[in-house]
Design a protein around this motif. Structure first.
Motif, PDB file in Angstrom:
ATOM      1  N   PHE A   1       0.728  -1.039   0.007  1.00  0.00           N
ATOM      2  CA  PHE A   1      -0.025   0.025  -0.218  1.00  0.00           C
ATOM      3  C   PHE A   1       0.980   1.087  -0.091  1.00  0.00           C
ATOM      4  N   ASP A   2       1.972   1.404   1.015  1.00  0.00           N
ATOM      5  CA  ASP A   2       2.961   2.403   0.896  1.00  0.00           C
ATOM      6  C   ASP A   2       3.624   2.689  -0.501  1.00  0.00           C
ATOM      7  N   VAL A   3       3.785   1.509  -1.126  1.00  0.00           N
ATOM      8  CA  VAL A   3       4.598   1.505  -2.393  1.00  0.00           C
ATOM      9  C   VAL A   3       3.568   2.293  -3.375  1.00  0.00           C
TER      10      VAL A   3
ATOM     11  N   GLY B   1      -6.896  -5.611  -9.298  1.00  0.00           N
ATOM     12  CA  GLY B   1      -6.083  -6.278  -8.357  1.00  0.00           C
ATOM     13  C   GLY B   1      -5.906  -5.843  -7.015  1.00  0.00           C
ATOM     14  N   ALA B   2      -6.549  -4.829  -6.731  1.00  0.00           N
ATOM     15  CA  ALA B   2      -6.642  -4.359  -5.293  1.00  0.00           C
ATOM     16  C   ALA B   2      -7.809  -5.154  -4.804  1.00  0.00           C
TER      17      ALA B   2
ATOM     18  N   CYS C   1      -7.499  -3.819   1.192  1.00  0.00           N
ATOM     19  CA  CYS C   1      -8.104  -3.714  -0.180  1.00  0.00           C
ATOM     20  C   CYS C   1      -9.017  -2.443  -0.347  1.00  0.00           C
ATOM     21  N   ILE C   2      -9.854  -1.981   0.720  1.00  0.00           N
ATOM     22  CA  ILE C   2     -10.531  -0.545   0.570  1.00  0.00           C
ATOM     23  C   ILE C   2      -9.632   0.389   0.519  1.00  0.00           C
ATOM     24  N   ASP C   3      -8.619   0.586   1.393  1.00  0.00           N
ATOM     25  CA  ASP C   3      -7.831   1.440   1.398  1.00  0.00           C
ATOM     26  C   ASP C   3      -7.124   1.838   0.267  1.00  0.00           C
ATOM     27  N   LEU C   4      -6.514   0.689  -0.605  1.00  0.00           N
ATOM     28  CA  LEU C   4      -5.818   0.923  -1.816  1.00  0.00           C
ATOM     29  C   LEU C   4      -6.902   1.241  -2.847  1.00  0.00           C
TER      30      LEU C   4
ATOM     31  N   LEU D   1      -8.794   5.322  -6.835  1.00  0.00           N
ATOM     32  CA  LEU D   1      -9.780   6.103  -7.288  1.00  0.00           C
ATOM     33  C   LEU D   1      -9.798   7.507  -7.110  1.00  0.00           C
ATOM     34  N   GLU D   2      -9.027   7.857  -5.799  1.00  0.00           N
ATOM     35  CA  GLU D   2      -8.852   9.273  -5.895  1.00  0.00           C
ATOM     36  C   GLU D   2      -7.628   9.859  -6.470  1.00  0.00           C
ATOM     37  N   ALA D   3      -6.764   8.909  -7.084  1.00  0.00           N
ATOM     38  CA  ALA D   3      -5.923   9.248  -8.125  1.00  0.00           C
ATOM     39  C   ALA D   3      -6.184   9.267  -9.379  1.00  0.00           C
ATOM     40  N   GLY D   4      -7.577   9.069  -9.820  1.00  0.00           N
ATOM     41  CA  GLY D   4      -8.034   8.966 -11.087  1.00  0.00           C
ATOM     42  C   GLY D   4      -8.445   7.727 -11.646  1.00  0.00           C
TER      43      GLY D   4
END
Length: 545
Positions: free
Chosen positions: A151-153, A181-182, A199-202, A207-210
């Motif tokens: 997730f951090d990556v 994949g997420a 999953c949800i965080d990723l 989604l917020e990144a487009g």
């Protein structure tokens, strides 16, 4: 428009097509590598390597770290692959630093940052076993290492310019995105194809990144299990009734964009499988409740046939056509609803309804088992339906497929046969449980008196000895002899020893060898058992030879 890559194509035939492509090109300077990539693109892939991997993964495994670490959405997806990848990393920690693709899959944030600092273009560079971008390795990895974070990556990659819509085309036809994949899951079940550990965080991050919320493959992969949170999340970020399915449909030898609304596709499945709350969510989002399936059944009719009688009425009030059903289908629907008294009343009026239902709608009981409808199953049983009836597979197979442990337990309790093998895979219900990652069903079925092959699968050496000592010929009986079907299967030739070795059952293999199993066996391919052991068996089994 792309060509359809038919199943069964080999790298040999594709190489021959490459030669023809090169000969027919107007560009005399076209290299073989360029011709291979152009051919792959004509089939809908981004590169020859992606097409090559797809062809190879249909029937073989690899000892590659990235292959073992990630979901592939091929028949080989299993938790054991991820465990092998973790073992490889313990043996060789430098794998986590080999390149940006390895570091992304491992979740090694510091290495990813260091590599991007030295070469920012790496953020979108395809590579590694699958020829993917780094973000895809991050989202499809299932290593789940406590000391690392994919997730951090993913955050770092997106901050540095990675495309949130990164994707590859599975088979040249299906769009598997970072978001796909997420969310994970799919036809092989959540045990074999789990969602990302965050999953949800990723998914929110992407989604917020487009990332495009119209992710048809995510919606497809997640539709098999109960729930709806992924739909709610995609709707919040813009999924709507104007979106069409974003995979390609077959049109002869070509692949063409689908015209079907993705919400309509999802609504039809939800109603067919009894996901009522999900269906209501989709209707509220604009899915067309007045549509029909390919057989002309309205959604009212689909729900009614399932036994969801109240929901069928609800759909009718919302605009679904209230179709009149023949008497036998009304009878089946009442049985599915669990109303045994009304079913008996219909049967009194027409004593032939059970026979008619079994003849005209042979999959009825299996459908109830596969949909988790235990109440309906009990009505069918009470009225004299055959609960061992084979319609490609038995109701017990279907219950395992759906992961409905209560149904499995009840079917076994009333005496359903554990040893029947289906017509599609030639496998028992227990073998289905192993293949599908239905762990609870597997553990329950494993405790009974099993046949020799199922006992091998469970590594139950005591049971293996009991069977062989009571019938020594069982040692040489092939899978073909165990299958009461006219169909042929690739593994028909396998004896218990070959089955144990190919399934990597060490204790069972040892037991069978001690009992005198024949080692001098040759596969239809001409390979001897010794060849198979040498080329494919794990060390623990190879050492026995």
């Amino acid at each position: 428009m792309h060509k359809l890559l038919r199943r069964g194509k080999t790298l040999t035939t594709l190489s021959e097509e490459t030669e023809d492509w090169q000969k027919q090109s107007r560009d005399s300077s076209l290299t073989r590598e360029e011709a291979r990539n152009q051919l792959a693109i004509s089939y809908g892939f981004f590169s020859w390597r992606q097409m090559e991997v797809h062809v190879l993964l249909q029937n073989q495994e690899f000892d590659d770290f990235l292959y073992l670490s990630c979901l592939t959405y091929c028949p080989t997806d299993r938790p054991g692959l991820r465990e092998r990848a973790r073992e490889m990393l313990l043996e060789d920690p430098s794998l986590a630093e080999r390149d940006i693709h390895h570091a992304a899959a491992v979740g090694n944030t510091s290495v990813v940052v260091k590599l991007l600092d030295s070469d920012p273009k790496l953020v979108s560079q395809r590579g590694g076993f699958f020829d993917w971008e780094p973000l895809l390795y991050t989202c499809y990895s299932r290593l789940n290492l406590a000391e690392n974070s994919t997730f951090d990556v993913a955050k770092v990659l997106l901050e540095r310019g990675a495309d949130a819509n990164s994707h590859y085309m599975w088979g040249g036809q299906y769009r598997f995105t970072a978001l796909t994949g997420a969310f994970g899951e799919g036809e092989m079940g959540p045990s074999n194809q789990p969602e990302h550990q965050r999953c949800i965080d990723l998914a929110k991050l992407l989604l917020e990144a487009g990332a495009d919320p119209n992710d048809g493959q995510t919606l497809y992969n997640r539709m098999f299990e109960p729930g709806q949170y992924w739909i709610e999340l995609l709707l919040e970020h813009g999924l709507n009734s104007k979106h069409t399915v974003n995979w390609l449909d077959e049109d002869g030898e070509q692949l063409v964009p689908s015209k079907e609304c993705i919400l309509d596709y999802q609504l039809r499945w939800a109603i067919e499988k009894g996901h009522i709350e999900r269906a209501r969510l989709l209707i509220g989002a604009g899915a067309n409740v007045a549509a029909t399936n390919r057989f002309g059944d309205s959604y009212f009719t689909i729900a009614f046939k399932r036994g969801d009688l109240e929901f069928a009425e609800e759909l009718a009030t919302l605009g679904s056509h209230r179709q009149k059903l023949p008497e036998v289908e009304q009878f089946i629907a009442v049985c599915m609803s669990g109303n045994v008294h009304e079913a008996r009343a219909l049967l009194e009026g027409n004593p032939n309804l059970v026979e008619q239902a079994e003849n005209e709608f042979a999959d009825t009981v299996g459908r109830a088992a596969g949909e988790g409808n235990l109440t309906g199953l009990k009505v069918f049983h009470a009225l004299g339906f055959n609960l061992n009836k084979m319609q490609g597979q038995t109701p017990l197979h279907q219950a395992v497929l759906g992961g409905h442990l209560d149904n499995v337990k009840w079917l076994v309790e009333i005496g359903c046969d554990l040893g029947i093998r289906d017509d599609v895979h030639g496998s028992t219900p227990l073998q289905w449980a192993f293949a599908l990652g239905r762990d609870e069903c597997r553990d329950f079925l494993s405790q009974f008196e099993l046949d020799l092959f199922d006992s091998i699968l469970c590594d139950r050496t005591v049971r293996i000895k009991e069977i062989v000592e009571s019938e020594s010929s069982a040692l040489e009986r092939t899978l073909k002899e165990m299958r009461a079907t006219q169909y042929s299967f690739e593994d028909d030739w396998m004896t218990p020893l070959v089955f144990a070795m190919t399934r990597e059952r060490v204790e069972a293999t040892k037991c069978l060898l001690k009992l005198g199993a024949n080692r001098e066996i040759t596969a239809p391919s001409g390979e001897t058992l010794a060849d198979l052991v040498r080329n494919k068996a794990p060390k623990e089994i190879a050492d026995l030879w």
